[in-house]
Design an enzyme around this catalytic site. Structure first.
Site, short mmCIF file in Angstrom:
data_model
loop_
_atom_site.label_atom_id
_atom_site.label_comp_id
_atom_site.label_asym_id
_atom_site.label_seq_id
_atom_site.Cartn_x
_atom_site.Cartn_y
_atom_site.Cartn_z
N ARG A 66 36.68 -25.82 94.70
CA ARG A 66 35.98 -24.57 94.40
C ARG A 66 36.70 -23.82 93.29
O ARG A 66 36.11 -23.27 92.38
CB ARG A 66 36.05 -23.70 95.65
CG ARG A 66 34.80 -23.26 96.44
CD ARG A 66 33.58 -23.43 95.83
NE ARG A 66 33.19 -22.38 94.93
CZ ARG A 66 32.09 -21.69 95.06
NH1 ARG A 66 31.32 -21.89 96.07
NH2 ARG A 66 31.74 -20.83 94.15
N MET A 91 22.55 -21.61 92.68
CA MET A 91 22.60 -21.85 94.12
C MET A 91 24.01 -21.86 94.72
O MET A 91 24.20 -22.34 95.82
CB MET A 91 21.87 -23.15 94.45
CG MET A 91 20.40 -23.10 94.12
SD MET A 91 19.57 -21.68 94.89
CE MET A 91 17.89 -22.01 94.43
N LEU A 94 29.71 -17.33 93.64
CA LEU A 94 30.82 -17.28 92.69
C LEU A 94 32.10 -16.81 93.39
O LEU A 94 32.06 -15.98 94.30
CB LEU A 94 30.50 -16.31 91.55
CG LEU A 94 29.47 -16.78 90.52
CD1 LEU A 94 29.15 -15.66 89.55
CD2 LEU A 94 29.94 -18.02 89.78
N ASN A 108 21.98 -10.84 90.18
CA ASN A 108 21.36 -12.00 90.84
C ASN A 108 19.94 -11.63 91.24
O ASN A 108 19.67 -10.48 91.58
CB ASN A 108 22.18 -12.34 92.10
CG ASN A 108 21.57 -13.49 92.89
OD1 ASN A 108 21.25 -14.55 92.35
ND2 ASN A 108 21.39 -13.29 94.20
N HIS A 110 17.24 -12.43 94.16
CA HIS A 110 17.13 -13.03 95.50
C HIS A 110 15.67 -12.94 95.95
O HIS A 110 15.06 -11.88 95.83
CB HIS A 110 18.05 -12.29 96.48
CG HIS A 110 18.00 -12.89 97.85
ND1 HIS A 110 18.64 -14.08 98.15
CD2 HIS A 110 17.36 -12.50 98.98
CE1 HIS A 110 18.38 -14.39 99.41
NE2 HIS A 110 17.62 -13.45 99.93
#
Ligand code: GAR
Length: 208
Positions: A66, A91, A94, A108, A110
């Site tokens: 990651r 997807m 962060l 973002n 959503h």
């Protein structure tokens, strides 16, 4: 002109809505200068290519950890001199390092009315499956700032969309995209680029 960098993972219809809005002159004060995909071969990259926007892939699966992925994203955003980062069908969540480096500069979209059907595990079609299984009569979309918790940053714009009898997750997803996401995402980008979004007491205030 602010540099707008768009992060994607899939089909890229929200990216397309941004490109179309830009071509209509509806993104004031900013320009999409780069598209970054977490997945090689994402159709969003074809959309970027067709629009003449430089793009690159930072393949999550090819990164050992990651941390490595986050570091690569951070470096790519810094290289691109991003003033605004837009997660458009991105997807992945962060890491803290990226979020801290671009505090209040990442937004973002959503596909639900936050705080409903959001947080970890709620992405893409799963959001619409959850809305249908709960039986809500209204759903919609939200554009919000990104902070350390999934889908929990300050809300910028929301738009409600009706749920209809016989909806499948796919039908509902399409309606939410057409009636809400593709409208409020370009609008929020333009507002940001005009300096019309302020954070006051942890909430986003749109100055119209
Ligand atoms: C969109 O509905 C977007 O809101 C959602 O995935 C879809 C991607 O479509 N994003 C999330 O669920 C992120 N949490 P697109 O690739 O065609 O824009």
């Amino acid at each position: 002109m602010l540099n707008v960098v768009v992060l994607v993972s899939g089909g890229g219809t929200n990216l397309q809505a941004l490109i179309d809005a830009q071509n209509r002159g509806e993104i004031t004060g900013g320009k999409i200068t780069r598209v970054i995909s977490s997945k090689p071969g994402a159709y969003a990259l074809t959309r970027a290519e067709n629009a003449g926007i430089p793009w690159e892939v930072i393949d999550r699966k090819a990164c050992g950890s990651r941390e490595e992925f986050d570091q690569k994203i951070l470096e790519a955003l810094q290289r691109a001199k991003a003033d605004l980062v837009v997660l458009a069908g991105f997807m992945l969540i962060l890491g803290e390092k990226v979020i801290k480096a671009f505090e209040n500069k990442i937004i973002n979209v959503h596909p639900a009315l936050i705080p409903s059907f959001c947080g970890e595990g709620f992405y893409g079609l799963r959001v619409h499956e959850a809305a249908l299984s709960y039986g809500v009569k209204l759903t919609g979309a939200t554009v919000h700032f990104v902070n350390e918790q999934a889908d929990a940053g300050a809300i910028i714009l929301q738009k409600a969309v009706e749920v209809k009898n016989g909806d499948t997750p796919e039908i509902l997803q399409k309606r939410v995209m057409e009636q809400a996401e593709w409208k409020i995402l370009p609008k929020a980008v333009s507002l940001f680029c005009q300096g019309k979004i302020e954070i006051q007491d942890g909430k986003a205030v749109v100055l119209e």
